[in-house]
Scaffold this motif. Sequence first.
Motif, PDB file in Angstrom:
ATOM      1  N   MET A  80       0.784  -1.209  -0.184  1.00 15.63           N
ATOM      2  CA  MET A  80       0.032  -0.148  -0.151  1.00 15.63           C
ATOM      3  C   MET A  80       0.933   1.331   0.019  1.00 15.63           C
ATOM      4  N   LYS A  81       0.631   2.149  -1.006  1.00 19.40           N
ATOM      5  CA  LYS A  81       1.457   3.390  -0.935  1.00 19.40           C
ATOM      6  C   LYS A  81       0.902   4.431   0.145  1.00 19.40           C
ATOM      7  N   LYS A  82       2.050   4.978   0.786  1.00 16.55           N
ATOM      8  CA  LYS A  82       1.586   5.988   1.923  1.00 16.55           C
ATOM      9  C   LYS A  82       1.868   7.466   0.843  1.00 16.55           C
ATOM     10  N   PHE A  83       0.716   7.988   1.546  1.00 13.45           N
ATOM     11  CA  PHE A  83       0.886   9.615   0.988  1.00 13.45           C
ATOM     12  C   PHE A  83       1.547  10.484   1.870  1.00 13.45           C
ATOM     13  N   ASN A  84       1.641  11.677   1.491  1.00 15.23           N
ATOM     14  CA  ASN A  84       2.424  12.731   2.314  1.00 15.23           C
ATOM     15  C   ASN A  84       3.853  12.443   2.653  1.00 15.23           C
ATOM     16  N   GLN A  85       4.449  11.745   1.995  1.00 19.64           N
ATOM     17  CA  GLN A  85       5.717  11.426   1.911  1.00 19.64           C
ATOM     18  C   GLN A  85       6.807  12.074   0.892  1.00 19.64           C
ATOM     19  N   GLY A  86       8.098  12.434   1.190  1.00 14.93           N
ATOM     20  CA  GLY A  86       9.198  13.088   0.206  1.00 14.93           C
ATOM     21  C   GLY A  86       9.238  14.479   0.890  1.00 14.93           C
ATOM     22  N   SER A  87      10.015  15.343   0.147  1.00 12.33           N
ATOM     23  CA  SER A  87      10.369  16.433   0.442  1.00 12.33           C
ATOM     24  C   SER A  87       9.338  17.287   0.688  1.00 12.33           C
ATOM     25  N   ASN A  88       9.558  18.485   1.138  1.00 10.13           N
ATOM     26  CA  ASN A  88       8.356  19.529   1.431  1.00 10.13           C
ATOM     27  C   ASN A  88       7.877  20.178   0.080  1.00 10.13           C
ATOM     28  N   LEU A  89       8.776  20.298  -0.741  1.00 12.00           N
ATOM     29  CA  LEU A  89       8.321  20.852  -2.111  1.00 12.00           C
ATOM     30  C   LEU A  89       7.254  19.662  -2.709  1.00 12.00           C
ATOM     31  N   ILE A  90       7.419  18.412  -2.821  1.00 10.37           N
ATOM     32  CA  ILE A  90       6.687  17.649  -3.363  1.00 10.37           C
ATOM     33  C   ILE A  90       5.326  17.420  -2.543  1.00 10.37           C
ATOM     34  N   ARG A  91       5.563  17.689  -1.428  1.00 14.14           N
ATOM     35  CA  ARG A  91       3.998  17.597  -0.531  1.00 14.14           C
ATOM     36  C   ARG A  91       3.306  18.964  -0.593  1.00 14.14           C
ATOM     37  N   PHE A  92       4.034  19.970  -1.016  1.00 16.09           N
ATOM     38  CA  PHE A  92       3.382  21.105  -1.247  1.00 16.09           C
ATOM     39  C   PHE A  92       2.614  21.100  -2.389  1.00 16.09           C
ATOM     40  N   CYS A  93       3.399  20.550  -3.427  1.00 17.84           N
ATOM     41  CA  CYS A  93       2.582  20.638  -5.056  1.00 17.84           C
ATOM     42  C   CYS A  93       1.448  19.612  -4.903  1.00 17.84           C
ATOM     43  N   PHE A  94       1.740  18.380  -4.367  1.00 22.75           N
ATOM     44  CA  PHE A  94       0.517  17.441  -4.017  1.00 22.75           C
ATOM     45  C   PHE A  94      -0.678  18.147  -3.417  1.00 22.75           C
ATOM     46  N   GLY A  95      -0.300  18.710  -2.478  1.00 22.16           N
ATOM     47  CA  GLY A  95      -1.542  19.497  -1.605  1.00 22.16           C
ATOM     48  C   GLY A  95      -2.035  20.747  -2.454  1.00 22.16           C
ATOM     49  N   PHE A  96      -1.041  21.336  -3.226  1.00 21.38           N
ATOM     50  CA  PHE A  96      -1.818  22.475  -3.983  1.00 21.38           C
ATOM     51  C   PHE A  96      -2.422  21.731  -5.131  1.00 21.38           C
ATOM     52  N   LEU A  97      -2.344  20.698  -5.731  1.00 19.97           N
ATOM     53  CA  LEU A  97      -3.013  20.115  -6.420  1.00 19.97           C
ATOM     54  C   LEU A  97      -4.256  19.500  -5.988  1.00 19.97           C
ATOM     55  N   ALA A  98      -4.126  18.861  -4.899  1.00 19.32           N
ATOM     56  CA  ALA A  98      -5.373  18.383  -4.235  1.00 19.32           C
ATOM     57  C   ALA A  98      -6.424  19.543  -3.944  1.00 19.32           C
ATOM     58  N   TRP A  99      -5.820  20.563  -3.407  1.00 12.93           N
ATOM     59  CA  TRP A  99      -6.734  21.738  -3.132  1.00 12.93           C
ATOM     60  C   TRP A  99      -7.539  22.285  -4.600  1.00 12.93           C
ATOM     61  N   GLY A 100      -6.608  22.441  -5.542  1.00 13.03           N
ATOM     62  CA  GLY A 100      -7.159  22.710  -6.678  1.00 13.03           C
ATOM     63  C   GLY A 100      -8.334  22.035  -7.332  1.00 13.03           C
ATOM     64  N   ILE A 101      -8.070  20.406  -7.150  1.00 10.45           N
ATOM     65  CA  ILE A 101      -9.126  19.608  -7.649  1.00 10.45           C
ATOM     66  C   ILE A 101     -10.405  19.684  -6.690  1.00 10.45           C
ATOM     67  N   LEU A 102     -10.313  20.026  -5.408  1.00 12.79           N
ATOM     68  CA  LEU A 102     -11.632  20.148  -4.688  1.00 12.79           C
ATOM     69  C   LEU A 102     -12.114  21.315  -4.632  1.00 12.79           C
ATOM     70  N   VAL A 103     -11.373  22.568  -4.832  1.00 14.22           N
ATOM     71  CA  VAL A 103     -11.987  23.918  -4.585  1.00 14.22           C
ATOM     72  C   VAL A 103     -12.403  24.574  -6.044  1.00 14.22           C
ATOM     73  N   LEU A 104     -11.660  24.476  -6.990  1.00 13.62           N
ATOM     74  CA  LEU A 104     -11.542  25.456  -8.344  1.00 13.62           C
ATOM     75  C   LEU A 104     -12.952  24.818  -9.075  1.00 13.62           C
ATOM     76  N   PRO A 105     -13.427  23.572  -9.206  1.00 13.52           N
ATOM     77  CA  PRO A 105     -14.502  23.266 -10.166  1.00 13.52           C
ATOM     78  C   PRO A 105     -15.734  24.194  -9.889  1.00 13.52           C
ATOM     79  N   LEU A 106     -16.049  24.546  -8.578  1.00 11.67           N
ATOM     80  CA  LEU A 106     -17.452  25.223  -8.613  1.00 11.67           C
ATOM     81  C   LEU A 106     -17.051  26.768  -8.955  1.00 11.67           C
ATOM     82  N   PRO A 107     -16.072  27.412  -8.855  1.00 11.37           N
ATOM     83  CA  PRO A 107     -15.976  28.693  -9.373  1.00 11.37           C
ATOM     84  C   PRO A 107     -15.536  28.836 -10.804  1.00 11.37           C
TER      85      PRO A 107
END
Length: 87
Positions: A1-28
């Motif tokens: 099973m792959k664990k999320f939220n691993q790796g460098s801070n930059l990778i975690r930030f990029c994945f978090g930003f991508l997840a935020w965009g997928i969650l928040v941006l469709p309605l606007p």
Amino acid sequence: MKKFNQGSNLIRFCFGFLAWGILVLPLPIFIFWLQSFLPFYLLIIINVYIVYWAVALNSLNQHGMQIYKPLIEGDLNKAQRLLRLYC
């Protein structure tokens, strides 16, 4: 099973930003798309509805927490008084 939220801070930030965009941006984006062909009065109604629900849910959360805290502490009189105030 792959664990999320691993790796460098930059990778975690990029994945978090991508997840935020997928969650928040469709309605606007959808609302912006609707503005291109809906009449003005209908846009006003939709915007009022969206803002009403945003404010109502925040207010409900605040008032609910004000009653929840005395209940957890065992202060039923204070919880009942606050419930009567809001209902």
